[in-house]
Design an enzyme around this catalytic site. Structure first.
Site, PDB file in Angstrom:
ATOM      1  N   LYS A 116      10.031   7.854   3.101  1.00  0.00           N
ATOM      2  CA  LYS A 116       9.063   8.959   3.021  1.00  0.00           C
ATOM      3  C   LYS A 116       9.303  10.295   3.534  1.00  0.00           C
ATOM      4  O   LYS A 116       8.950  11.326   2.893  1.00  0.00           O
ATOM      5  CB  LYS A 116       7.466   8.479   3.692  1.00  0.00           C
ATOM      6  N   GLU A 200       1.193  13.136   9.871  1.00  0.00           N
ATOM      7  CA  GLU A 200       0.587  14.084   8.691  1.00  0.00           C
ATOM      8  C   GLU A 200      -0.792  13.942   9.028  1.00  0.00           C
ATOM      9  O   GLU A 200      -1.479  13.238   9.489  1.00  0.00           O
ATOM     10  CB  GLU A 200       1.024  13.506   7.279  1.00  0.00           C
ATOM     11  N   HIS A 235      -5.383  -0.448   3.134  1.00  0.00           N
ATOM     12  CA  HIS A 235      -4.519   0.336   2.486  1.00  0.00           C
ATOM     13  C   HIS A 235      -3.912  -0.162   1.365  1.00  0.00           C
ATOM     14  O   HIS A 235      -2.882   0.275   0.807  1.00  0.00           O
ATOM     15  CB  HIS A 235      -3.265   1.060   3.460  1.00  0.00           C
ATOM     16  N   ARG A 297       9.210   2.187 -10.143  1.00  0.00           N
ATOM     17  CA  ARG A 297       9.236   1.012 -11.010  1.00  0.00           C
ATOM     18  C   ARG A 297       7.880   0.956 -11.736  1.00  0.00           C
ATOM     19  O   ARG A 297       7.064   1.856 -11.519  1.00  0.00           O
ATOM     20  CB  ARG A 297       9.246  -0.047  -9.908  1.00  0.00           C
TER      21      ARG A 297
HETATM   22  P1  ADP Z   1       2.457   2.522   1.680  1.00  0.00           P
HETATM   23  O1  ADP Z   1       3.743   2.913   1.264  1.00  0.00           O
HETATM   24  O2  ADP Z   1       2.574   1.863   2.974  1.00  0.00           O
HETATM   25  O3  ADP Z   1       1.423   1.690   0.604  1.00  0.00           O
HETATM   26  P2  ADP Z   1       1.081   5.008   1.294  1.00  0.00           P
HETATM   27  O4  ADP Z   1       1.696   6.155   1.710  1.00  0.00           O
HETATM   28  O5  ADP Z   1       1.425   4.815  -0.385  1.00  0.00           O
HETATM   29  O6  ADP Z   1       1.755   3.953   2.135  1.00  0.00           O
HETATM   30  O7  ADP Z   1      -0.421   5.204   1.673  1.00  0.00           O
HETATM   31  C1  ADP Z   1      -1.165   3.972   1.320  1.00  0.00           C
HETATM   32  C2  ADP Z   1      -2.660   4.203   1.457  1.00  0.00           C
HETATM   33  O8  ADP Z   1      -3.123   4.889   2.846  1.00  0.00           O
HETATM   34  C3  ADP Z   1      -2.965   5.523   0.508  1.00  0.00           C
HETATM   35  O9  ADP Z   1      -3.242   4.940  -0.850  1.00  0.00           O
HETATM   36  C4  ADP Z   1      -4.400   5.901   1.161  1.00  0.00           C
HETATM   37  O10 ADP Z   1      -5.408   4.949   1.047  1.00  0.00           O
HETATM   38  C5  ADP Z   1      -3.939   5.821   2.695  1.00  0.00           C
HETATM   39  N1  ADP Z   1      -3.318   7.328   3.058  1.00  0.00           N
HETATM   40  C6  ADP Z   1      -2.083   7.642   2.938  1.00  0.00           C
HETATM   41  N2  ADP Z   1      -1.826   8.973   3.478  1.00  0.00           N
HETATM   42  C7  ADP Z   1      -2.931   9.246   3.753  1.00  0.00           C
HETATM   43  C8  ADP Z   1      -3.423  10.418   4.194  1.00  0.00           C
HETATM   44  N3  ADP Z   1      -2.472  11.552   4.692  1.00  0.00           N
HETATM   45  N4  ADP Z   1      -4.597  10.785   4.478  1.00  0.00           N
HETATM   46  C9  ADP Z   1      -5.685   9.831   4.258  1.00  0.00           C
HETATM   47  N5  ADP Z   1      -5.082   8.556   3.813  1.00  0.00           N
HETATM   48  C10 ADP Z   1      -4.069   8.398   3.647  1.00  0.00           C
END
Ligand code: ADP
Length: 669
Positions: A116, A200, A235, A297
């Site tokens: 990431k 973040e 999440h 993917r």
């Molecule tokens: P992973 O790869 O573990 O699934 P992601 O980065 O895709 O993690 O984030 C998963 C979820 O977490 C997102 O769909 C959202 O709901 C929440 N999320 C991620 N980043 C943020 C953020 N900066 N602020 C609020 N919610 C977030």
């Protein structure tokens, strides 16, 4: 186009990929583990190759076994599906080395998006908006705390190697930053073997909106609009839809163009998804979305995009992998109506959504041309404890969001799924919730409304009446069968029931439902049963068909339900809600309690995380005794009754089988 395709996956996605491959005339080859020898995806394939033991890391995750299977079966191409090896750089490279077509992006593109922090840095350079925060090399707690201060609370700590929401911690208060950081690092270390994190801004009223992109080897790249995946638990996505409710056209274009820029920046090819987080506190707007990550993917939720664009994305993937150009240019990609997908899981919403496994004793889905059901299992199949417990996906399409949702609700209410517990009734509750209908959504929706979304445990007279009709007719049928078998009118079977033979007899039927004992006074009269429920008298009559279908009239309401025999009773399904009635067997009074009081047994194979009791301890029913990790989740196991612990047979770190006696009690067996 190549002529044969090996699908390096299982379950619904393997079956779904095969469907398109078959339509294109390809020979399909499945791979399977010991646990999957008779699985649906194996039955659907033209050929199948055994690749190892049940545990994924000994089969579906072993690169050499998959390559070997492709060679042995003469496959020319490999589709990885999602999960497993789909985003594994070494796997993409191994395919290339073996001269096999990998249906996915170049290995270099997977690598670029793998972490990431690096992905965010790359996107920043490409001019794609990223969530403000720190994603550099420094991992010192003091330093990161300083960065969090600069970003402003609340902040989100994320594992750079993260996925599936693991290693992610929201922090609202600077005082707990360090403790949360430690926890996130520990979780990341154990899940991904990489403790590094980034910090973040936690976006207010977050909505997860992602863009489907596609690129070919001829320099073309397009976006197929967005999907809204804001309905999540821990999440993890639960319901997805397309388009995103309230999406302004300018924002759609801005996000689409940003996603295509992201794909171009890494030399992308094939299907990919760029995930963004949007701040919906003032409605969606083109200046309030930020890049989170790219999935290199096919996504679980790709069917909602297919529904609104009239495309088959697996066909696109196969064509692009074979070197063809994209079938459509940007301006020709339609956006028709609205689609919603729900993920049907074998899990128990009432028990903190803990995975539930076992044989699907019933799975009947209503026929509806506007509904697509991508299932990974059929009636009679097992939901295995070794893999993700998703049963399948249900996708509704309509001219409007309202139309799609009302179709979906009707479908979920008429579906009959029994055996393992499922989230069917929970999904129907979400699809019918007022705030969801108004599209008042963000990623906190499910947590906020959880109490209203969990199925009501209260048993109503209509459902009980249908259950009695099913139960009594089933008993009568068994009695008749037994009599025919013995040809003995004086057999004890003959006297056991008054449903068919005699009238007017009073008796009290006893059941256990959700752990509660039920005693229902009943009286047969004509073809009907009169019964008492919560002080009121009711009357039910009806029939039980040979396939388990009940048509019952209870207090003059006519209804349909389903009766599914089970080992210790039966399940009654009505309006998408399953109730498990345990029927005590008069010949074996102790059956219900056997094994539940003498010992605390492991519900499934797993690893012991902590033991919270010791020999000699006096415990109350419900006291937490052991914490175990199974199917990627932690579960606390509680004392089944008051008692004194005789022995603890496990320690933290032990691997245990299903049914193992973890703790035994004095006086038990
Ligand atoms: P992973 O790869 O573990 O699934 P992601 O980065 O895709 O993690 O984030 C998963 C979820 O977490 C997102 O769909 C959202 O709901 C929440 N999320 C991620 N980043 C943020 C953020 N900066 N602020 C609020 N919610 C977030």
């Amino acid at each position: 186009m190549f002529k044969s395709l090996l699908i390096a996956n299982r379950g619904e996605i393997a079956v779904r990929i095969m469907r398109t491959a078959r339509r294109l005339g390809l020979r399909t080859i499945a791979v399977y583990s010991d646990a999957d020898a008779g699985a649906y995806h194996v039955r659907e394939a033209d050929d199948a190759v055994h690749i190892g033991a049940a545990a994924a890391k000994e089969s579906y995750l072993v690169i050499e076994r998959i390559i070997e299977a492709a060679k042995r079966s003469g496959a020319e191409a490999i589709h990885p599906g999602y999960g497993f090896l789909s985003e594994n750089v070494a796997f993409a490279e191994a395919c290339e080395k073996a001269g096999l077509v990998f249906v996915g992006p170049p290995a270099s593109a997977i690598r670029a998006m793998g972490l990431k922090d690096a992905a965010k840095a790359l996107m920043e350079k490409a001019g794609v908006p990223v969530v403000p925060g720190y994603h550099g090399e420094m991992q010192d707690a003091r330093f990161l705390e300083g960065e969090a201060q600069k970003i402003g609370y609340p902040v989100l700590i994320k594992a750079v190697a993260g996925g599936g929401g693991k290693g992610m911690r929201r922090v609202d208060d600077p005082k707990v930053f360090e403790a949360e950081l430690k926890a996130a690092q520990r979780e990341a270390g154990s899940a991904f073997g990489d403790e590094r994190v980034l910090v973040e801004k936690y976006v207010a009223r977050p909505r997860h909106i992602e863009i489907q992109v596609f690129a070919d080897a001829h320099g073309n790249a397009v976006y197929l609009h967005e999907r809204d995946c804001s309905l999540q638990r821990r999440h993890q996505k639960v319901i997805e839809e397309a388009p995103a409710p309230g999406m302004p056209e300018a924002m759609r274009r801005a996000m689409g163009e940003a996603a295509v820029a992201a794909a171009k920046a890494i030399g992308y090819r094939g299907a990919g998804t760029v995930e963004f987080i949007a701040d919906a506190s003032k409605g969606l707007s083109a200046d309030a979305f930020w890049f989170m990550e790219m999935n290199t993917r096919l996504q679980v939720e790709h069917p909602v995009t297919e529904a609104i664009t009239g495309t088959d994305l697996v066909e696109w993937q196969l064509r692009v992998a074979a070197g063809e150009a994209l079938p459509l240019a940007q301006g020709d990609i339609p956006l028709n109506g609205h689609a919603v997908e729900v993920r049907l899981y074998a899990e128990d919403p009432a028990n903190n959504f803990f995975p539930s496994t076992g044989r699907l004793t019933r799975m009947r889905l209503p026929g509806d041309a506007a509904i697509r059901a991508d299932m990974g299992v059929e009636e009679g199949d097992d939901v295995s404890l070794f893999y993700d417990p998703m049963i399948g996906k249900i996708i509704a399409h309509g001219e409007t969001r309202e139309a799609a949702l009302s179709r979906l609700r009707r479908f979920l209410r008429s579906a009959e799924v029994a055996g393992p517990k499922t989230n069917l009734a929970f999904l129907a509750a979400v699809a019918g919730h007022d705030a969801f209908l108004k599209a008042d959504i963000d990623t906190g929706f499910i947590d906020r409304h959880l109490a209203a979304l969990l199925p009501a445990p209260k048993l109503d007279a209509l459902t009980l009446g249908a259950a009695l009709v099913g139960h009594l007719a089933d008993r009568a049928r068994k009695t008749e069968a037994a009599q025919r078998a013995t040809r003995d009118p004086y057999s004890p079977w003959a006297a056991s029931d008054g449903w068919v033979l005699g009238g007017g007899r009073r008796q009290v039927l006893t059941f256990t439902l959700d752990g509660e004992a039920l005693a229902i006074p009943v009286r047969m009269q004509g073809g009907a049963v009169r019964f008492v429920h919560e002080g009121g008298e009711h009357v039910a009559s009806g029939t039980l068909g040979p396939d388990g279908g009940i048509v019952a009239t209870v207090d003059s309401v006519r209804m349909k339900a389903a009766f599914v025999p089970a080992a210790r009773g039966f399940a009654l399904i009505r309006e998408g809600v399953v109730r498990d009635f345990i029927v005590p067997d008069p010949l074996d009074v102790d059956l219900v309690h056997e094994g539940e009081v003498g010992a605390l047994k492991s519900p499934m194979p797993g690893k012991i995380v902590a033991v919270l009791t010791g020999a000699g301890a006096a415990v109350k029913k419900g006291a937490a005794l052991v914490v175990m990790e199974a199917m990627k989740m932690e579960q606390t196991l509680a004392a089944p009754a008051d008692g004194v612990v005789e022995a603890v047979n496990v320690a933290a770190g032990d691997q245990v089988e299903a049914g193992a006696a973890l703790v035994t009690f004095e006086g038990g067996d």
